[in-house]
Design an enzyme around this catalytic site. Sequence first.
Site, PDB file in Angstrom:
ATOM      1  N   SER A  73       0.935  -1.037   0.076  1.00 15.90           N
ATOM      2  CA  SER A  73      -0.048   0.009  -0.043  1.00 15.90           C
ATOM      3  C   SER A  73       0.886   1.102  -0.143  1.00 15.90           C
ATOM      4  CB  SER A  73      -0.929   0.021   1.251  1.00 15.90           C
ATOM      5  OG  SER A  73      -1.354   1.319   1.308  1.00 15.90           O
ATOM      6  N   HIS A 100      -1.447  -1.243  -3.950  1.00 15.18           N
ATOM      7  CA  HIS A 100      -2.758  -1.018  -3.348  1.00 15.18           C
ATOM      8  C   HIS A 100      -2.610   0.506  -3.063  1.00 15.18           C
ATOM      9  CE1 HIS A 100      -6.210  -2.128  -0.772  1.00 15.18           C
ATOM     10  NE2 HIS A 100      -5.739  -1.052   0.132  1.00 15.18           N
ATOM     11  N   ASP A 123      -4.701   3.795  -1.322  1.00 19.32           N
ATOM     12  CA  ASP A 123      -5.737   3.851  -0.182  1.00 19.32           C
ATOM     13  C   ASP A 123      -6.365   5.490  -0.501  1.00 19.32           C
ATOM     14  OD1 ASP A 123      -6.100   1.599   1.364  1.00 19.32           O
ATOM     15  OD2 ASP A 123      -3.945   1.704   1.729  1.00 19.32           O
ATOM     16  N   MET A 182      -8.908   8.017   0.688  1.00 22.55           N
ATOM     17  CA  MET A 182      -9.556   8.416   1.717  1.00 22.55           C
ATOM     18  C   MET A 182     -10.449  10.032   1.734  1.00 22.55           C
ATOM     19  SD  MET A 182      -7.140   7.161   4.874  1.00 22.55           S
ATOM     20  CE  MET A 182      -6.161   5.548   4.583  1.00 22.55           C
ATOM     21  N   HIS A 190      -8.681   1.128  -3.295  1.00 14.22           N
ATOM     22  CA  HIS A 190      -9.522   0.993  -2.092  1.00 14.22           C
ATOM     23  C   HIS A 190     -10.102   2.389  -2.028  1.00 14.22           C
ATOM     24  CE1 HIS A 190      -9.734  -0.132   2.450  1.00 14.22           C
ATOM     25  NE2 HIS A 190     -10.730   0.021   1.953  1.00 14.22           N
ATOM     26  N   MET A 247     -12.130   4.445   0.351  1.00 15.56           N
ATOM     27  CA  MET A 247     -12.382   4.794   1.777  1.00 15.56           C
ATOM     28  C   MET A 247     -13.328   6.061   1.684  1.00 15.56           C
ATOM     29  SD  MET A 247      -9.530   3.345   3.867  1.00 15.56           S
ATOM     30  CE  MET A 247      -8.301   3.343   2.353  1.00 15.56           C
ATOM     31  N   MET A 279     -11.281  -5.724   6.274  1.00 16.52           N
ATOM     32  CA  MET A 279     -10.193  -4.726   6.973  1.00 16.52           C
ATOM     33  C   MET A 279     -10.058  -5.279   8.103  1.00 16.52           C
ATOM     34  SD  MET A 279      -9.589  -1.860   5.362  1.00 16.52           S
ATOM     35  CE  MET A 279      -8.827  -1.242   6.694  1.00 16.52           C
ATOM     36  N   ASP A 332      -6.432  -6.577   4.865  1.00 18.04           N
ATOM     37  CA  ASP A 332      -5.704  -5.239   4.952  1.00 18.04           C
ATOM     38  C   ASP A 332      -5.720  -4.741   6.155  1.00 18.04           C
ATOM     39  OD1 ASP A 332      -4.781  -2.408   4.162  1.00 18.04           O
ATOM     40  OD2 ASP A 332      -6.638  -2.217   2.783  1.00 18.04           O
TER      41      ASP A 332
HETATM   42  C1  DX5 Z   1      -5.957   1.538   6.181  1.00 13.97           C
HETATM   43  C2  DX5 Z   1      -5.702   1.154   4.665  1.00 13.97           C
HETATM   44  C3  DX5 Z   1      -4.353   0.219   4.566  1.00 13.97           C
HETATM   45  C4  DX5 Z   1      -2.967   0.442   4.980  1.00 13.97           C
HETATM   46  C5  DX5 Z   1      -2.446  -0.697   5.679  1.00 13.97           C
HETATM   47  O1  DX5 Z   1      -6.964   2.088   6.172  1.00 13.97           O
HETATM   48  O2  DX5 Z   1      -6.687   0.603   4.051  1.00 13.97           O
HETATM   49  O3  DX5 Z   1      -4.205  -0.267   3.290  1.00 13.97           O
HETATM   50  O4  DX5 Z   1      -2.330   1.235   4.079  1.00 13.97           O
HETATM   51  O5  DX5 Z   1      -1.122  -0.154   6.255  1.00 13.97           O
HETATM   52  P1  DX5 Z   1      -0.499  -1.087   7.345  1.00 13.97           P
HETATM   53  O6  DX5 Z   1       0.007  -2.372   6.662  1.00 13.97           O
HETATM   54  O7  DX5 Z   1       0.559  -0.148   7.868  1.00 13.97           O
HETATM   55  O8  DX5 Z   1      -1.518  -1.659   8.564  1.00 13.97           O
HETATM   56 ZN    ZN Z   2      -6.419  -0.315   2.146  1.00 18.31          ZN
END
Ligand code: DX5
Ligand code: ZN
Length: 255
Positions: free
Chosen positions: A40, A65, A67, A69, A98, A100, A169, A207
């Site tokens: 990620s 990946h 993320d 947000m 992903h 969010m 998650m 994740d």
């Molecule tokens: C959290 C994200 C993850 C995050 C995971 O909300 O969806 O993808 O990057 O990070 P680690 O591997 O550090 O838990």
């Molecule tokens: Zn993620």
Amino acid sequence: MLICTCPYNTMLSHKKQVAKAPECWYNRNMEHSKLILAPSVLSADFSRMAEELETINHSASKWIHFDVMDGRFVPNITFGPKFIQDLKPCSSLVFDTHLMIDEPENYVELFARSGCDYITVHAEATVHLHRVLQLIHSCGCKAGVAIVPSTPVCMIEPVLESCDLVLVMTVNPGFGGQQIIPSTLHKVTDLAQIRDDEGYGYLVSVDGGINTKTIADVALAGADVAVCGSAFFGSDDRAGFAEEMIRIADEAFEQ
Ligand code: DX5
Ligand code: ZN
């Protein structure tokens, strides 16, 4: 080229897509491995992102990946489709996005245009989850559904046949570097079992809090894809780290 203009029209014309069951993925450094490692970029250095992607390209990772947000669905803000679009030429790996974000249906087309291969939306972020999955498919992308730790598998059971990916998650979404919540792992096992029983074709992704200490447990639980942020980017030897993760997972799969 995108063909989706109206989600209602595409709902009528869209053929049901059921992905093929997961197979062994070839890793250039690792012979055959079932685990797909997906670093990620949340934990990467954003000021050197192209170089950071190079380190993923030169590891046994198959996916990247992203993320996204929005500061509403989760208490953090990251980046949008332009960021992904600008990075697309930097890697030929699978772009696994992903979302969010609340009401992801409003942004699916933009992210599809940016070069995402998989677009995953949260079951908790939209009322019309089935329609969003159809919209993602109509944009030519693979469709994923994510659930937060407090959401049970039964909430998404009606849409599982339309999923190419189900993301469990294993931490509360919003930040990297958290510890895995062990009680989420039974959902991974349940989802793998439902897939096998029903003949569905989705991959199960985990994740949050995935590292060399937790990868065996998630592999044993039945995960196909392991998203990994802080552990990958925090490693001095990222290629070595990726190989180690896949080796541990393969040993767990054999048990
Ligand atoms: C959290 C994200 C993850 C995050 C995971 O909300 O969806 O993808 O990057 O990070 P680690 O591997 O550090 O838990
Ligand atoms: Zn993620």
